[in-house]
Design an enzyme around this catalytic site. Structure first.
Site, PDB file in Angstrom:
ATOM      1  N   HIS A 256       0.881  -1.184   0.000  1.00 41.75           N
ATOM      2  CA  HIS A 256       0.000   0.000   0.000  1.00 41.75           C
ATOM      3  C   HIS A 256       0.916   1.232   0.000  1.00 41.75           C
ATOM      4  CE1 HIS A 256      -3.513   2.357   0.582  1.00 41.75           C
ATOM      5  NE2 HIS A 256      -3.824   2.078   1.836  1.00 41.75           N
ATOM      6  N   HIS A 295      -2.374  -2.029  -9.715  1.00 40.77           N
ATOM      7  CA  HIS A 295      -3.362  -1.446  -8.820  1.00 40.77           C
ATOM      8  C   HIS A 295      -4.618  -2.288  -8.839  1.00 40.77           C
ATOM      9  CE1 HIS A 295      -5.929   1.533  -6.893  1.00 40.77           C
ATOM     10  NE2 HIS A 295      -4.810   2.070  -6.469  1.00 40.77           N
ATOM     11  N   ASP A 351       2.692   5.612  -6.536  1.00 46.19           N
ATOM     12  CA  ASP A 351       3.948   5.529  -5.796  1.00 46.19           C
ATOM     13  C   ASP A 351       5.186   5.500  -6.674  1.00 46.19           C
ATOM     14  OD1 ASP A 351       2.906   5.508  -3.193  1.00 46.19           O
ATOM     15  OD2 ASP A 351       2.296   3.427  -3.424  1.00 46.19           O
TER      16      ASP A 351
HETATM   17  N1  ACO Z   1       4.744  -6.266 -10.874  1.00 46.33           N
HETATM   18  C1  ACO Z   1       4.600  -7.376 -11.632  1.00 46.33           C
HETATM   19  N2  ACO Z   1       3.416  -7.987 -11.847  1.00 46.33           N
HETATM   20  C2  ACO Z   1       2.340  -7.442 -11.276  1.00 46.33           C
HETATM   21  C3  ACO Z   1       2.421  -6.293 -10.470  1.00 46.33           C
HETATM   22  C4  ACO Z   1       3.682  -5.700 -10.289  1.00 46.33           C
HETATM   23  N3  ACO Z   1       3.823  -4.621  -9.534  1.00 46.33           N
HETATM   24  N4  ACO Z   1       1.195  -5.984 -10.013  1.00 46.33           N
HETATM   25  C5  ACO Z   1       0.373  -6.904 -10.503  1.00 46.33           C
HETATM   26  N5  ACO Z   1       1.059  -7.790 -11.257  1.00 46.33           N
HETATM   27  C6  ACO Z   1       0.516  -8.962 -11.957  1.00 46.33           C
HETATM   28  C7  ACO Z   1       0.347 -10.071 -10.920  1.00 46.33           C
HETATM   29  O1  ACO Z   1       1.487 -10.889 -10.825  1.00 46.33           O
HETATM   30  C8  ACO Z   1      -0.863 -10.818 -11.450  1.00 46.33           C
HETATM   31  O2  ACO Z   1      -0.422 -11.665 -12.475  1.00 46.33           O
HETATM   32  P1  ACO Z   1      -1.037 -13.168 -12.620  1.00 46.33           P
HETATM   33  O3  ACO Z   1      -2.404 -12.939 -13.181  1.00 46.33           O
HETATM   34  O4  ACO Z   1      -0.092 -13.824 -13.584  1.00 46.33           O
HETATM   35  O5  ACO Z   1      -1.043 -13.775 -11.257  1.00 46.33           O
HETATM   36  C9  ACO Z   1      -1.709  -9.708 -12.076  1.00 46.33           C
HETATM   37  O6  ACO Z   1      -0.802  -8.658 -12.409  1.00 46.33           O
HETATM   38  C10 ACO Z   1      -2.787  -9.181 -11.135  1.00 46.33           C
HETATM   39  O7  ACO Z   1      -2.146  -8.744  -9.956  1.00 46.33           O
HETATM   40  P2  ACO Z   1      -2.696  -8.915  -8.478  1.00 46.33           P
HETATM   41  O8  ACO Z   1      -1.562  -8.960  -7.525  1.00 46.33           O
HETATM   42  O9  ACO Z   1      -3.683 -10.044  -8.445  1.00 46.33           O
HETATM   43  O10 ACO Z   1      -3.482  -7.557  -8.307  1.00 46.33           O
HETATM   44  P3  ACO Z   1      -4.075  -7.025  -6.967  1.00 46.33           P
HETATM   45  O11 ACO Z   1      -5.200  -6.160  -7.336  1.00 46.33           O
HETATM   46  O12 ACO Z   1      -4.339  -8.116  -5.993  1.00 46.33           O
HETATM   47  O13 ACO Z   1      -2.859  -6.192  -6.339  1.00 46.33           O
HETATM   48  C11 ACO Z   1      -1.302  -4.522  -5.889  1.00 46.33           C
HETATM   49  C12 ACO Z   1      -2.675  -4.849  -6.504  1.00 46.33           C
HETATM   50  C13 ACO Z   1      -1.235  -5.070  -4.448  1.00 46.33           C
HETATM   51  C14 ACO Z   1      -1.155  -3.009  -5.830  1.00 46.33           C
HETATM   52  C15 ACO Z   1      -0.203  -5.159  -6.763  1.00 46.33           C
HETATM   53  O14 ACO Z   1      -0.301  -4.634  -8.067  1.00 46.33           O
HETATM   54  C16 ACO Z   1       1.197  -4.942  -6.183  1.00 46.33           C
HETATM   55  O15 ACO Z   1       1.609  -5.702  -5.298  1.00 46.33           O
HETATM   56  N6  ACO Z   1       1.935  -3.899  -6.680  1.00 46.33           N
HETATM   57  C17 ACO Z   1       3.253  -3.577  -6.169  1.00 46.33           C
HETATM   58  C18 ACO Z   1       3.134  -2.800  -4.854  1.00 46.33           C
HETATM   59  C19 ACO Z   1       2.644  -1.377  -5.067  1.00 46.33           C
HETATM   60  O16 ACO Z   1       3.123  -0.647  -5.927  1.00 46.33           O
HETATM   61  N7  ACO Z   1       1.681  -0.970  -4.203  1.00 46.33           N
HETATM   62  C20 ACO Z   1       1.126   0.393  -4.233  1.00 46.33           C
HETATM   63  C21 ACO Z   1      -0.272   0.379  -4.773  1.00 46.33           C
HETATM   64  S1  ACO Z   1      -0.937   1.976  -4.860  1.00 46.33           S
HETATM   65  C22 ACO Z   1      -1.301   2.319  -3.280  1.00 46.33           C
HETATM   66  O17 ACO Z   1      -1.610   1.533  -2.471  1.00 46.33           O
HETATM   67  C23 ACO Z   1      -1.202   3.685  -2.913  1.00 46.33           C
END
Ligand code: ACO
Length: 415
Positions: A256, A295, A351
Site C-alpha cells: 500500500h 493497482h 507511488d
Molecule cells: N509487478 C509485476 N506484476 C504485477 C504487479 C507488479 N507490480 N502488479 C500486478 N502484477 C501482476 C500479478 O502478478 C498478477 O499476475 P497473474 O495474473 O499472472 O497472477 C496480475 O498482475 C494481477 O495482480 P494482483 O496482484 O492479483 O493484483 P491485486 O489487485 O491483488 O494487487 C497490488 C494490486 C497489491 C497493488 C499489486 O499490483 C502490487 O503488489 N503492486 C506492487 C506494490 C505497489 O506498488 N503498491 C502500491 C499500490 S498503490 C497504493 O496503495 C497507494
C-alpha cells in the site's frame, strides 16, 4: 509557477485523449440493499457503502473528489482547500476558507505534553510510520475530547490532525536526522511549512507547489486498505484517534503506502539505466512484483502518476543523481508497461514517481510513506465521518473450512 500548472494541464489533456473511448462510469447509482455483486479474494469488488467523498474509475483513469476532477484541483486548488472540500462536500466561500485556514493554523502546534515523548521514544530506531502511529495515539490520550464520538467532535479531531500530522512527521524526520524538531510557522502554506519542518530548509516556491499537488493527489482514494481500516475501527463507535491509528498501520505496508519508499530502494538497487533490462529480466524470472506498478482498481494509467511523472522529470533536472534515478524509472516503466500493460493491466501507480519528487526535495526516503499519511488523513477522516452519519458496524462473514467435531484429547494423552 505557471509552468507547473501547465504541466498538470497537459497531463490532463493526455489522460482524457487516451481514455475517451472507455465506457460510461460504473458504480455511480444508489445502492438498494441487499446488493448483489461478485466478490473476489481480498474483498475485490465488494461494495461497502455509498459515498459522496470521492470516485475512482479504473478504466477511465478518473479520480474525482466531491465531483471535482483531481487534475483540476491539482492545477488550481491547494491542499487546504481540497481538505475542506473532502470534509464538507463543497468548495468553501472566501469567508469559510479563511475560517478553516485560521483553525488549521491554530492547531498546527503540538501540545507541550508531547515533548517528553519526542525526546524519549526510540523514534530514530524505528520505522517512521511506527513513530507516527505511536505519536498520534499519544495525541489522542492528550486530547480531552477524544472520546466524544459525535460527528461535530470527530470532525474537529480530523481538522486538528490534518493540521498536526505535518508537525509530527516533521518532528520525526528531524529526530531521525539527529536534530531538534521545529515549531510550525502558520504564516506559510501547510505544504511549504511541512517541507521546512522535515528538512530544516525553507523550500523554493516550486518545491512548495509540487508538494501541495502531491498532498492533493494523495488525499482520498476510495475504499483502499487504510481507509477501510479506519472506517472499520470507527464503525464500532470507538474514537477518531483509534481510527486514524488503524489507517496509519495499514498504510505502512509495502503493498500500500509503503511502496513509494520501496520504489526508491529498487531504483537505487538498479543503479544505472544500462542495468534496467537485466534487473527486470531477473525480477520476472523470480516472479517478483515490481514496486510502484499495478493497482486493484486502475487497470490503466493511474491519473496521479500521470501528474507525478512530469513533475518528477522537472525536479530531477537539478541534480545528476536524481536525474539518474528518473532515467532508470522511465526505462523501467517502458519495460513493465510493454510487458504487462496490455496483458495484465499493470501500469505505474501513484507511488512510482512520488519518491523521485520527494528525493529531489532533499527528503529522506524513510519519510515518503509518512508524507502519504499527512495527505491521506483527510480521506480517512472524511470517509469515516460520512459513514458515521449512517453507521452500521462492519461485520462480514467468512467460510469455515476446518474440521467439525474434533474430539478433545487430554494433554497427557496427545502423541
Ligand atoms: N509487478 C509485476 N506484476 C504485477 C504487479 C507488479 N507490480 N502488479 C500486478 N502484477 C501482476 C500479478 O502478478 C498478477 O499476475 P497473474 O495474473 O499472472 O497472477 C496480475 O498482475 C494481477 O495482480 P494482483 O496482484 O492479483 O493484483 P491485486 O489487485 O491483488 O494487487 C497490488 C494490486 C497489491 C497493488 C499489486 O499490483 C502490487 O503488489 N503492486 C506492487 C506494490 C505497489 O506498488 N503498491 C502500491 C499500490 S498503490 C497504493 O496503495 C497507494
Amino acid at each position: 509557477m505557471p509552468h507547473i500548472e501547465e504541466i498538470v494541464r497537459k497531463a490532463k489533456e493526455k489522460a482524457y485523449q487516451e481514455t475517451d473511448s472507455e465506457p460510461d462510469p460504473s458504480l455511480t447509482t444508489a445502492i438498494q440493499w441487499p446488493v448483489t455483486c461478485e466478490i473476489g479474494p481480498g474483498l475485490e469488488d465488494a461494495i461497502t457503502c455509498e459515498s459522496k467523498v470521492g470516485y475512482v474509475n479504473g478504466p477511465k483513469g478518473w479520480l474525482i473528489y466531491c465531483g471535482l476532477d483531481t487534475f483540476d484541483l491539482s492545477q488550481k486548488s491547494s491542499f487546504e482547500e481540497t481538505a475542506y472540500l473532502l470534509l464538507y462536500g463543497k468548495l468553501p466561500t472566501l469567508k469559510e476558507f479563511e475560517d478553516f485556514k485560521a483553525k488549521l493554523s491554530k492547531y498546527r502546534a503540538l501540545p507541550s505534553e508531547i515533548e517528553p515523548y519526542l525526546e524519549r521514544l526510540p523514534i530514530r530506531e524505528n520505522h517512521a510510520m511506527t513513530g507516527l502511529r505511536t505519536l498520534v495515539s499519544i495525541l489522542g490520550m492528550l486530547d480531552p475530547d477524544a472520546d466524544d464520538t459525535s460527528v461535530e467532535a470527530q470532525t474537529e479531531v480530523v481538522i486538528k490532525m490534518i493540521a498536526r500530522f505535518p508537525t509530527v512527521v516533521g518532528a520525526i524526520s528531524r529526530i531521525r536526522a539527529g536534530e531538534k524538531p521545529l515549531a510550525p510557522d502558520p504564516s506559510q502554506s501547510l505544504a511549504a511549512d511541512f517541507i521546512r519542518m522535515m528538512t530544516g530548509k525553507q523550500p523554493s516556491p516550486d518545491d512548495a507547489r509540487v508538494m501541495d499537488i502531491c498532498l492533493i493527489l494523495h488525499a482520498d482514494h476510495g475504499i483502499n486498505a487504510s481507509t477501510f481500516a479506519s472506517m472499520v475501527v470507527n464503525s464500532s463507535m470507538s474514537d477518531m484517534y483509534s481510527s486514524l491509528v488503524a489507517g496509519i498501520g495499514s498504510l505502512k505496508g509495502p503493498l500500500h503506502g509503503g511502496a513509494n519508499e520501496a520504489v526508491l530502494h529498487t531504483l537505487e538497487e538498479i543503479g544505472d539505466p544500462a542495468k534496467v533490462d537485466g534487473w527486470y529480466e531477473e525480477s520476472r524470472a523470480k516472479k517478483r512484483k515490481v514496486m510502484g506498478f499495478g493497482h486493484r482498481v486502475y487497470k490503466a494509467y493511474d491519473p496521479r502518476a500521470r501528474v507525478l511523472h512530469p513533475l518528477a522529470e522537472l525536479l530531477s533536472q537539478r541534480d545528476p543523481e536524481i536525474r539518474k534515478l528518473y532515467d532508470i524509472a522511465e526505462k523501467l516503466e517502458k519495460l513493465v508497461v510493454g510487458d504487462l500493460g496490455a496483458k495484465k493491466g499493470v501500469f505505474p501507480n501513484v507511488d512510482f514517481y512520488s519518491g523521485i519528487v520527494y528525493a529531489a526535495m532533499g527528503i529522506d526516503k524513510a519519510m515518503f510513506t509518512p508524507i502519504f499519511a499527512v495527505s491521506r488523513v483527510t480521506g480517512w477522516g472524511a470517509r469515516t465521518i460520512e459513514y458515521l452519519k449512517n453507521n452500521r458496524i462492519f461485520r462480514p462473514q467468512d467460510v469455515y473450512v476446518g474440521p467439525l467435531r474434533v474430539e478433545y484429547v487430554p494433554i497427557q494423552e496427545r502423541g
